[in-house]
Design a protein around this motif. Structure first.
Motif, PDB file in Angstrom:
ATOM      1  N   SER A 169     -13.803   2.171   5.414  1.00  0.00           N
ATOM      2  CA  SER A 169     -12.893   3.313   5.525  1.00  0.00           C
ATOM      3  C   SER A 169     -11.525   2.870   6.054  1.00  0.00           C
ATOM      4  CB  SER A 169     -13.489   4.406   6.400  1.00  0.00           C
ATOM      5  OG  SER A 169     -13.699   3.947   7.704  1.00  0.00           O
ATOM      6  N   GLY A 170     -11.496   1.872   6.923  1.00  0.00           N
ATOM      7  CA  GLY A 170     -10.219   1.321   7.379  1.00  0.00           C
ATOM      8  C   GLY A 170      -9.449   0.680   6.248  1.00  0.00           C
ATOM      9  N   LEU A 171     -10.149  -0.032   5.402  1.00  0.00           N
ATOM     10  CA  LEU A 171      -9.514  -0.657   4.239  1.00  0.00           C
ATOM     11  C   LEU A 171      -8.930   0.398   3.301  1.00  0.00           C
ATOM     12  CD1 LEU A 171      -9.029  -3.349   2.688  1.00  0.00           C
ATOM     13  CD2 LEU A 171     -11.232  -2.946   1.592  1.00  0.00           C
ATOM     14  N   ILE A 172      -9.662   1.462   3.069  1.00  0.00           N
ATOM     15  CA  ILE A 172      -9.188   2.544   2.202  1.00  0.00           C
ATOM     16  C   ILE A 172      -7.984   3.240   2.825  1.00  0.00           C
ATOM     17  CG2 ILE A 172      -9.810   4.803   1.246  1.00  0.00           C
ATOM     18  CD1 ILE A 172     -12.665   3.648   0.914  1.00  0.00           C
ATOM     19  N   TYR A 173      -8.011   3.463   4.128  1.00  0.00           N
ATOM     20  CA  TYR A 173      -6.900   4.110   4.818  1.00  0.00           C
ATOM     21  C   TYR A 173      -5.622   3.278   4.702  1.00  0.00           C
ATOM     22  CZ  TYR A 173      -4.162   6.231   8.556  1.00  0.00           C
ATOM     23  OH  TYR A 173      -3.171   6.826   9.273  1.00  0.00           O
ATOM     24  N   GLN A 175      -4.928   1.075   2.413  1.00  0.00           N
ATOM     25  CA  GLN A 175      -4.490   1.112   1.018  1.00  0.00           C
ATOM     26  C   GLN A 175      -3.701   2.373   0.724  1.00  0.00           C
ATOM     27  OE1 GLN A 175      -8.236   0.360  -1.125  1.00  0.00           O
ATOM     28  NE2 GLN A 175      -6.984  -1.002  -2.359  1.00  0.00           N
ATOM     29  N   ARG A 176      -4.154   3.498   1.243  1.00  0.00           N
ATOM     30  CA  ARG A 176      -3.427   4.747   1.030  1.00  0.00           C
ATOM     31  C   ARG A 176      -2.029   4.681   1.633  1.00  0.00           C
ATOM     32  NH1 ARG A 176      -7.920   9.435   2.222  1.00  0.00           N
ATOM     33  NH2 ARG A 176      -9.166   9.064   0.357  1.00  0.00           N
ATOM     34  N   LEU A 177      -1.915   4.101   2.823  1.00  0.00           N
ATOM     35  CA  LEU A 177      -0.596   3.944   3.437  1.00  0.00           C
ATOM     36  C   LEU A 177       0.298   3.021   2.616  1.00  0.00           C
ATOM     37  CD1 LEU A 177      -1.484   3.627   7.228  1.00  0.00           C
ATOM     38  CD2 LEU A 177      -0.520   5.598   6.042  1.00  0.00           C
ATOM     39  N   LEU A 178      -0.260   1.943   2.102  1.00  0.00           N
ATOM     40  CA  LEU A 178       0.515   1.024   1.271  1.00  0.00           C
ATOM     41  C   LEU A 178       0.985   1.695  -0.016  1.00  0.00           C
ATOM     42  CD1 LEU A 178      -1.545  -2.253   1.687  1.00  0.00           C
ATOM     43  CD2 LEU A 178       0.770  -1.838   2.512  1.00  0.00           C
ATOM     44  N   PHE A 179       0.095   2.468  -0.654  1.00  0.00           N
ATOM     45  CA  PHE A 179       0.489   3.175  -1.875  1.00  0.00           C
ATOM     46  C   PHE A 179       1.576   4.204  -1.596  1.00  0.00           C
ATOM     47  CE2 PHE A 179      -3.899   2.299  -3.810  1.00  0.00           C
ATOM     48  CZ  PHE A 179      -3.421   1.184  -4.470  1.00  0.00           C
ATOM     49  N   LEU A 180       1.479   4.882  -0.462  1.00  0.00           N
ATOM     50  CA  LEU A 180       2.497   5.851  -0.090  1.00  0.00           C
ATOM     51  C   LEU A 180       3.843   5.169   0.115  1.00  0.00           C
ATOM     52  CD1 LEU A 180       2.929   8.854   0.572  1.00  0.00           C
ATOM     53  CD2 LEU A 180       2.437   8.292   2.950  1.00  0.00           C
ATOM     54  N   GLU A 181       3.835   4.044   0.815  1.00  0.00           N
ATOM     55  CA  GLU A 181       5.075   3.289   1.016  1.00  0.00           C
ATOM     56  C   GLU A 181       5.623   2.774  -0.316  1.00  0.00           C
ATOM     57  OE1 GLU A 181       8.366   1.308   2.461  1.00  0.00           O
ATOM     58  OE2 GLU A 181       7.165   2.885   3.369  1.00  0.00           O
ATOM     59  N   TYR A 182       4.763   2.301  -1.180  1.00  0.00           N
ATOM     60  CA  TYR A 182       5.197   1.773  -2.475  1.00  0.00           C
ATOM     61  C   TYR A 182       5.792   2.882  -3.344  1.00  0.00           C
ATOM     62  CZ  TYR A 182       5.092  -1.125  -6.673  1.00  0.00           C
ATOM     63  OH  TYR A 182       5.445  -1.831  -7.787  1.00  0.00           O
ATOM     64  N   ALA A 183       5.242   4.083  -3.259  1.00  0.00           N
ATOM     65  CA  ALA A 183       5.727   5.192  -4.079  1.00  0.00           C
ATOM     66  C   ALA A 183       7.026   5.783  -3.536  1.00  0.00           C
ATOM     67  CB  ALA A 183       4.663   6.281  -4.162  1.00  0.00           C
ATOM     68  N   LEU A 184       7.156   5.885  -2.214  1.00  0.00           N
ATOM     69  CA  LEU A 184       8.315   6.559  -1.628  1.00  0.00           C
ATOM     70  C   LEU A 184       9.353   5.618  -1.037  1.00  0.00           C
ATOM     71  CD1 LEU A 184       6.498   9.514   0.139  1.00  0.00           C
ATOM     72  CD2 LEU A 184       7.588   9.468  -2.104  1.00  0.00           C
ATOM     73  N   LEU A 185       8.980   4.400  -0.718  1.00  0.00           N
ATOM     74  CA  LEU A 185       9.852   3.376  -0.140  1.00  0.00           C
ATOM     75  C   LEU A 185      10.667   3.909   1.043  1.00  0.00           C
ATOM     76  CD1 LEU A 185      11.090   1.416  -3.259  1.00  0.00           C
ATOM     77  CD2 LEU A 185       9.346   0.788  -1.634  1.00  0.00           C
ATOM     78  N   PHE A 186      10.090   3.799   2.209  1.00  0.00           N
ATOM     79  CA  PHE A 186      10.740   4.212   3.446  1.00  0.00           C
ATOM     80  C   PHE A 186      12.020   3.416   3.694  1.00  0.00           C
ATOM     81  CE2 PHE A 186      11.077   3.934   8.126  1.00  0.00           C
ATOM     82  CZ  PHE A 186      11.266   5.274   8.400  1.00  0.00           C
ATOM     83  N   ARG A 187      12.058   2.190   3.222  1.00  0.00           N
ATOM     84  CA  ARG A 187      13.241   1.331   3.342  1.00  0.00           C
ATOM     85  C   ARG A 187      13.349   0.484   2.081  1.00  0.00           C
ATOM     86  NH1 ARG A 187      12.663  -4.030   4.658  1.00  0.00           N
ATOM     87  NH2 ARG A 187      10.566  -4.744   5.140  1.00  0.00           N
ATOM     88  N   ALA A 188      14.474  -0.177   1.923  1.00  0.00           N
ATOM     89  CA  ALA A 188      14.662  -1.060   0.774  1.00  0.00           C
ATOM     90  C   ALA A 188      13.959  -2.399   1.028  1.00  0.00           C
ATOM     91  CB  ALA A 188      16.144  -1.303   0.534  1.00  0.00           C
ATOM     92  N   TYR A 189      13.528  -3.017  -0.037  1.00  0.00           N
ATOM     93  CA  TYR A 189      12.923  -4.345   0.019  1.00  0.00           C
ATOM     94  C   TYR A 189      13.783  -5.273  -0.848  1.00  0.00           C
ATOM     95  CZ  TYR A 189       8.882  -2.075   2.085  1.00  0.00           C
ATOM     96  OH  TYR A 189       8.056  -1.371   2.917  1.00  0.00           O
ATOM     97  N   PRO A 190      14.885  -5.769  -0.283  1.00  0.00           N
ATOM     98  CA  PRO A 190      15.838  -6.536  -1.101  1.00  0.00           C
ATOM     99  C   PRO A 190      15.256  -7.828  -1.674  1.00  0.00           C
ATOM    100  CG  PRO A 190      16.442  -6.627   1.222  1.00  0.00           C
ATOM    101  CD  PRO A 190      15.318  -5.657   1.101  1.00  0.00           C
ATOM    102  N   TYR A 191      14.383  -8.495  -0.942  1.00  0.00           N
ATOM    103  CA  TYR A 191      13.824  -9.745  -1.438  1.00  0.00           C
ATOM    104  C   TYR A 191      12.925  -9.511  -2.652  1.00  0.00           C
ATOM    105  CZ  TYR A 191      11.788 -14.392  -1.402  1.00  0.00           C
ATOM    106  OH  TYR A 191      11.372 -15.640  -1.758  1.00  0.00           O
ATOM    107  N   LEU A 192      12.259  -8.354  -2.685  1.00  0.00           N
ATOM    108  CA  LEU A 192      11.393  -8.004  -3.815  1.00  0.00           C
ATOM    109  C   LEU A 192      12.150  -7.270  -4.901  1.00  0.00           C
ATOM    110  CD1 LEU A 192       8.245  -6.765  -1.873  1.00  0.00           C
ATOM    111  CD2 LEU A 192       8.663  -9.022  -2.839  1.00  0.00           C
TER     112      LEU A 192
END
Length: 87
Positions: free
Chosen positions: A56-60, A62-79
């Motif tokens: 369940s920790g792994l799933i949680y 992952q959900r946070l990572l997907f949320l960040e990837y979809a909304l991008l709280f900040r820019a990722y210039p290197y990527l």
């Protein structure tokens, strides 16, 4: 910052990886989650009630990572990912 961006991209890549021959069991994420189920001595598997908090920790996360990837709280210039302005 560059190292954090690379770890973020690696995590997203593992989470969104394509299955080989449509077999989810060939995914690195599935292998990793299976390793989480080993007992400390690796002699047997953990019982379900001790394994579920890991899963369940792994799933949680992952959900946070997907949320960040979809909304991008900040820019990722290197990527090369720009910051999205959501109004």
């Amino acid at each position: 910052d560059v190292l954090l961006e690379l770890v973020f991209q690696l995590s997203i890549t593992f989470s969104t990886g394509q299955f080989v021959d449509r077999q989810p069991s060939c995914s690195l994420l599935v292998y990793f989650s299976a390793v989480l189920g080993f007992s400390p001595g690796a002699w047997n598997f953990l019982p379900a009630k001790r394994y579920m908090p890991h899963l369940s920790g792994l799933i949680y996360i992952q959900r946070l990572l997907f949320l960040e990837y979809a909304l991008l709280f900040r820019a990722y210039p290197y990527l090369g990912l720009p910051w999205h302005i959501c109004l």
